[in-house]
Design a protein around this motif. Structure first.
Motif, PDB file in Angstrom:
ATOM      1  N   PHE A  16       9.177 -37.847 -45.855  1.00  0.00           N
ATOM      2  CA  PHE A  16       8.898 -36.474 -45.434  1.00  0.00           C
ATOM      3  C   PHE A  16       9.728 -36.077 -44.214  1.00  0.00           C
ATOM      4  CE2 PHE A  16       5.412 -36.827 -48.328  1.00  0.00           C
ATOM      5  CZ  PHE A  16       5.179 -35.525 -48.741  1.00  0.00           C
ATOM      6  N   SER A  17      10.047 -37.033 -43.390  1.00  0.00           N
ATOM      7  CA  SER A  17      10.903 -36.732 -42.238  1.00  0.00           C
ATOM      8  C   SER A  17      12.267 -36.239 -42.704  1.00  0.00           C
ATOM      9  CB  SER A  17      11.064 -37.983 -41.369  1.00  0.00           C
ATOM     10  OG  SER A  17      11.944 -37.740 -40.296  1.00  0.00           O
ATOM     11  N   ALA A  18      12.772 -36.814 -43.811  1.00  0.00           N
ATOM     12  CA  ALA A  18      14.057 -36.368 -44.363  1.00  0.00           C
ATOM     13  C   ALA A  18      13.978 -34.936 -44.866  1.00  0.00           C
ATOM     14  CB  ALA A  18      14.490 -37.296 -45.497  1.00  0.00           C
ATOM     15  N   TRP A  19      12.764 -34.482 -45.186  1.00  0.00           N
ATOM     16  CA  TRP A  19      12.559 -33.099 -45.636  1.00  0.00           C
ATOM     17  C   TRP A  19      12.184 -32.177 -44.480  1.00  0.00           C
ATOM     18  CZ3 TRP A  19       8.963 -35.187 -50.040  1.00  0.00           C
ATOM     19  CH2 TRP A  19       9.753 -35.740 -51.056  1.00  0.00           C
ATOM     20  N   GLY A  20      12.196 -32.719 -43.259  1.00  0.00           N
ATOM     21  CA  GLY A  20      11.879 -31.910 -42.082  1.00  0.00           C
ATOM     22  C   GLY A  20      10.392 -31.724 -41.850  1.00  0.00           C
ATOM     23  N   ILE A  21       9.575 -32.618 -42.406  1.00  0.00           N
ATOM     24  CA  ILE A  21       8.115 -32.527 -42.252  1.00  0.00           C
ATOM     25  C   ILE A  21       7.609 -33.770 -41.542  1.00  0.00           C
ATOM     26  CG2 ILE A  21       5.898 -32.363 -43.459  1.00  0.00           C
ATOM     27  CD1 ILE A  21       7.412 -31.074 -45.804  1.00  0.00           C
ATOM     28  N   GLY A  22       6.931 -33.574 -40.410  1.00  0.00           N
ATOM     29  CA  GLY A  22       6.343 -34.697 -39.673  1.00  0.00           C
ATOM     30  C   GLY A  22       4.890 -34.881 -40.059  1.00  0.00           C
ATOM     31  N   LEU A  23       4.511 -36.038 -40.563  1.00  0.00           N
ATOM     32  CA  LEU A  23       3.146 -36.298 -40.991  1.00  0.00           C
ATOM     33  C   LEU A  23       2.354 -36.991 -39.890  1.00  0.00           C
ATOM     34  CD1 LEU A  23       3.549 -37.625 -44.658  1.00  0.00           C
ATOM     35  CD2 LEU A  23       2.971 -35.307 -43.929  1.00  0.00           C
ATOM     36  N   GLU A  24       1.139 -36.523 -39.670  1.00  0.00           N
ATOM     37  CA  GLU A  24       0.215 -37.217 -38.782  1.00  0.00           C
ATOM     38  C   GLU A  24      -0.342 -38.433 -39.518  1.00  0.00           C
ATOM     39  OE1 GLU A  24      -0.290 -36.459 -35.714  1.00  0.00           O
ATOM     40  OE2 GLU A  24       0.870 -34.593 -35.725  1.00  0.00           O
ATOM     41  N   ASP A  25      -0.853 -39.401 -38.775  1.00  0.00           N
ATOM     42  CA  ASP A  25      -1.370 -40.628 -39.391  1.00  0.00           C
ATOM     43  C   ASP A  25      -2.468 -40.339 -40.410  1.00  0.00           C
ATOM     44  OD1 ASP A  25       0.367 -42.136 -37.941  1.00  0.00           O
ATOM     45  OD2 ASP A  25      -1.077 -42.740 -36.400  1.00  0.00           O
ATOM     46  N   ILE A  26      -3.377 -39.403 -40.072  1.00  0.00           N
ATOM     47  CA  ILE A  26      -4.486 -39.107 -40.975  1.00  0.00           C
ATOM     48  C   ILE A  26      -3.979 -38.432 -42.243  1.00  0.00           C
ATOM     49  CG2 ILE A  26      -4.960 -36.874 -39.881  1.00  0.00           C
ATOM     50  CD1 ILE A  26      -7.511 -39.366 -41.400  1.00  0.00           C
ATOM     51  N   GLU A  27      -2.966 -37.563 -42.101  1.00  0.00           N
ATOM     52  CA  GLU A  27      -2.369 -36.915 -43.275  1.00  0.00           C
ATOM     53  C   GLU A  27      -1.708 -37.952 -44.172  1.00  0.00           C
ATOM     54  OE1 GLU A  27      -0.784 -32.534 -42.149  1.00  0.00           O
ATOM     55  OE2 GLU A  27       0.180 -34.169 -41.050  1.00  0.00           O
ATOM     56  N   CYS A  28      -1.006 -38.864 -43.536  1.00  0.00           N
ATOM     57  CA  CYS A  28      -0.290 -39.905 -44.290  1.00  0.00           C
ATOM     58  C   CYS A  28      -1.270 -40.786 -45.060  1.00  0.00           C
ATOM     59  CB  CYS A  28       0.550 -40.728 -43.321  1.00  0.00           C
ATOM     60  SG  CYS A  28       1.622 -41.916 -44.133  1.00  0.00           S
ATOM     61  N   LYS A  29      -2.417 -41.103 -44.421  1.00  0.00           N
ATOM     62  CA  LYS A  29      -3.405 -41.962 -45.077  1.00  0.00           C
ATOM     63  C   LYS A  29      -3.971 -41.294 -46.327  1.00  0.00           C
ATOM     64  CE  LYS A  29      -7.695 -44.498 -44.260  1.00  0.00           C
ATOM     65  NZ  LYS A  29      -8.306 -44.036 -45.507  1.00  0.00           N
ATOM     66  N   HIS A  30      -4.348 -40.014 -46.194  1.00  0.00           N
ATOM     67  CA  HIS A  30      -4.888 -39.293 -47.358  1.00  0.00           C
ATOM     68  C   HIS A  30      -3.853 -39.211 -48.478  1.00  0.00           C
ATOM     69  CE1 HIS A  30      -8.706 -38.220 -45.690  1.00  0.00           C
ATOM     70  NE2 HIS A  30      -8.184 -37.562 -44.649  1.00  0.00           N
ATOM     71  N   LEU A  31      -2.626 -38.923 -48.102  1.00  0.00           N
ATOM     72  CA  LEU A  31      -1.564 -38.774 -49.099  1.00  0.00           C
ATOM     73  C   LEU A  31      -1.246 -40.107 -49.774  1.00  0.00           C
ATOM     74  CD1 LEU A  31       0.480 -36.908 -50.423  1.00  0.00           C
ATOM     75  CD2 LEU A  31       2.043 -37.331 -48.518  1.00  0.00           C
ATOM     76  N   LEU A  32      -1.248 -41.187 -49.005  1.00  0.00           N
ATOM     77  CA  LEU A  32      -0.945 -42.509 -49.552  1.00  0.00           C
ATOM     78  C   LEU A  32      -1.982 -42.930 -50.592  1.00  0.00           C
ATOM     79  CD1 LEU A  32       1.090 -44.784 -49.359  1.00  0.00           C
ATOM     80  CD2 LEU A  32      -0.267 -45.792 -47.520  1.00  0.00           C
ATOM     81  N   ASP A  33      -3.259 -42.599 -50.338  1.00  0.00           N
ATOM     82  CA  ASP A  33      -4.305 -42.917 -51.315  1.00  0.00           C
ATOM     83  C   ASP A  33      -4.028 -42.195 -52.640  1.00  0.00           C
ATOM     84  OD1 ASP A  33      -5.620 -44.513 -49.521  1.00  0.00           O
ATOM     85  OD2 ASP A  33      -6.999 -42.937 -48.842  1.00  0.00           O
ATOM     86  N   ARG A  34      -3.605 -40.944 -52.558  1.00  0.00           N
ATOM     87  CA  ARG A  34      -3.304 -40.164 -53.756  1.00  0.00           C
ATOM     88  C   ARG A  34      -2.083 -40.719 -54.494  1.00  0.00           C
ATOM     89  NH1 ARG A  34      -5.077 -34.763 -54.135  1.00  0.00           N
ATOM     90  NH2 ARG A  34      -6.734 -34.236 -52.658  1.00  0.00           N
TER      91      ARG A  34
END
Length: 358
Positions: A307-325
C-alpha cells in the motif's frame, strides 16, 4: 579483456519450425537488440521451405551449416553468406582429408570462410585430439568448432579438452553445446575459462542449446567479462519466444517473470531490509521488478509495503483487519490475491470501519 562473440541458434530453430519471413525478420531484430550479431543456419533445413532471408540479413550475419560429405557451398553463396561450417563426425575419419581438401578448394573459389564443426568431439582422448589438430592445421580453416550437441561432456572434461585444442590448432576455436542434461551453461563457462571466445547459444535455450541469457549473465557476474546487457533483457527474450509462439516459464533462470516474487511474511521483511541476502542480483539488471505476492502466507510488512507503493499509509489496526480478510480470501481461492482484489478488500474494510464508528 577478451570479447565474446555469440553464434545464435534461435533463428535456425525458427527456420526448422517453418516460421514466416516476417517472423524471421522480427526475431532477427530482437536478437540484434540483445547484442547478438551472428547466426548459424542449417542449409539443409533452409531447403525444406526456402524462406527469404533478406530481412534477417539486415540485422544478422549468417553462416551456413552443411555436411562435409556433401557440402552445399553453392547455396551458401547464393544466399549471400560469408562463411560456412563444414560438419563431420570427429570419431569417423574415413576420407576426412580428401573431403576437407575438396571442400576447402570449392569454398576458396567462392570466397567463403570455412570453419570445421566436429561432432561428438567430447568423447575423444587427448592423443586423438592431437591427431585431429595436426590434420586441421594442414588447411586454412577459419575456426574449429567443438560440437557437443548430444551433451556427452561435462565442465571438467570440456575444459581439459578445449585447452588441448586451443594449444594444438593454429586457428580460433568455438563451442556448440547441447543442454540435454542441463550442463550447457556450466560447459560454456568452462569453455570461456579455457580461452574460448565464440559460443553458440539460443534465447531461453530454445532448440536444446546453451541459454544465451544464462551464459552472458554468468560470464559477466562470475567471470568479470564486460558484457553489455540491454535494459529490457528479460522483456526482449520474452518477445523473441513469443515470435515462435512460445512462452518462457515464469521460473526460468535470469529472465522468468516470477523469479523475484516473494510471499512469506518473514521472507518479505528480509527482502525489503536486505535484498542482497535473498536475491542473487538486482532485478533491474535484467529489466525485471521485485514482486510482493499477497496470499495466505503474507504478513503485515508485505501489506504495508504494497500500500505504501500506492501512496497509502496503513495503521497497524487497519493492516490487521485487512490481513485477516486477505488470508480468508486466499484460502478460499487457493491462490494469491491480485492487486485489484486487495484494493477491493481495503475499500470494503474501510466501509465496515466507518460504519462501526457511526
Amino acid at each position: 579483456m577478451r570479447r565474446l562473440i555469440w553464434h545464435d541458434q534461435t533463428l535456425n530453430t525458427a527456420i526448422h519450425w517453418q516460421c514466416s519471413d516476417g517472423q524471421l525478420e522480427e526475431l532477427a531484430r530482437l536478437l540484434a537488440g540483445l547484442g547478438i550479431r551472428q547466426a548459424d543456419i542449417c542449409l539443409n533445413g533452409w531447403r525444406r521451405y526456402c524462406p527469404d532471408l533478406k530481412g534477417v540479413q539486415k540485422y544478422l550475419s549468417l553462416r551456413g551449416r552443411t555436411s562435409l560429405a556433401e557440402p552445399e557451398l553453392g547455396l551458401a553463396e547464393q544466399l549471400g553468406m560469408k562463411g560456412v561450417a563444414l560438419v563431420c563426425n570427429a570419431a569417423r575419419q574415413d576420407r576426412f582429408n580428401l573431403l576437407l581438401a575438396s571442400a576447402m578448394r570449392d569454398a576458396d573459389r567462392r570466397c567463403l570462410q570455412s570453419s570445421l564443426q566436429l561432432e561428438d568431439i567430447s568423447v575423444l582422448s587427448a592423443p586423438e585430439l592431437a591427431v585431429i589438430a595436426e590434420q586441421v592445421n594442414g588447411y586454412d580453416v577459419a575456426s574449429i568448432i567443438y560440437d557437443d550437441r548430444k551433451a556427452k561432456g561435462d565442465p571438467l572434461s570440456a575444459f581439459e579438452q578445449l585447452v588441448i585444442i586451443i594449444r594444438k590448432v593454429n586457428c580460433p576455436a568455438e563451442v556448440c553445446l547441447g543442454n540435454a542434461f542441463g550442463l550447457a551453461t556450466a560447459n560454456s563457462l568452462a569453455a570461456v575459462k579455457a580461452g574460448i571466445t565464440h559460443i553458440t547459444t539460443a534465447v531461453a535455450g530454445i532448440g536444446g542449446y546453451a541459454p544465451w541469457e544464462e551464459v552472458v549473465f554468468a560470464v559477466k557476474q562470475l567471470l568479470g567479462f564486460d558484457c553489455a546487457l540491454p535494459q529490457d533483457m528479460a522483456g526482449i527474450c520474452q518477445q523473441a519466444a513469443a515470435v515462435l509462439e512460445l512462452s518462457i516459464p515464469e521460473s526460468k533462470a535470469i529472465i522468468g517473470q516470477s523469479i523475484f516474487a516473494h510471499e512469506s511474511g518473514l521472507h518479505v521483511d528480509g527482502v525489503i531490509k536486505s535484498p542482497e541476502l535473498y536475491e542473487p542480483f538486482s532485478p533491474e539488471l535484467v529489466g525485471l521488478k521485485r514482486q510482493l505476492i499477497i496470499g495466505k502466507h503474507s504478513g503485515s510488512i508485505a501489506i504495508k509495503t504494497k500500500f505504501s507503493a500506492w501512496g497509502i499509509g496503513l495503521e497497524d489496526i487497519e493492516c490487521k483487519h485487512l490481513l485477516d480478510r486477505v488470508r480468508t480470501l486466499a484460502v478460499k481461492k487457493k491462490a494469491a490475491i491480485t492487486d485489484i482484489e486487495l484494493q477491493q478488500l481495503y475499500r470494503s474494510s474501510l466501509k465496515e470501519q466507518n460504519y462501526a464508528r457511526t
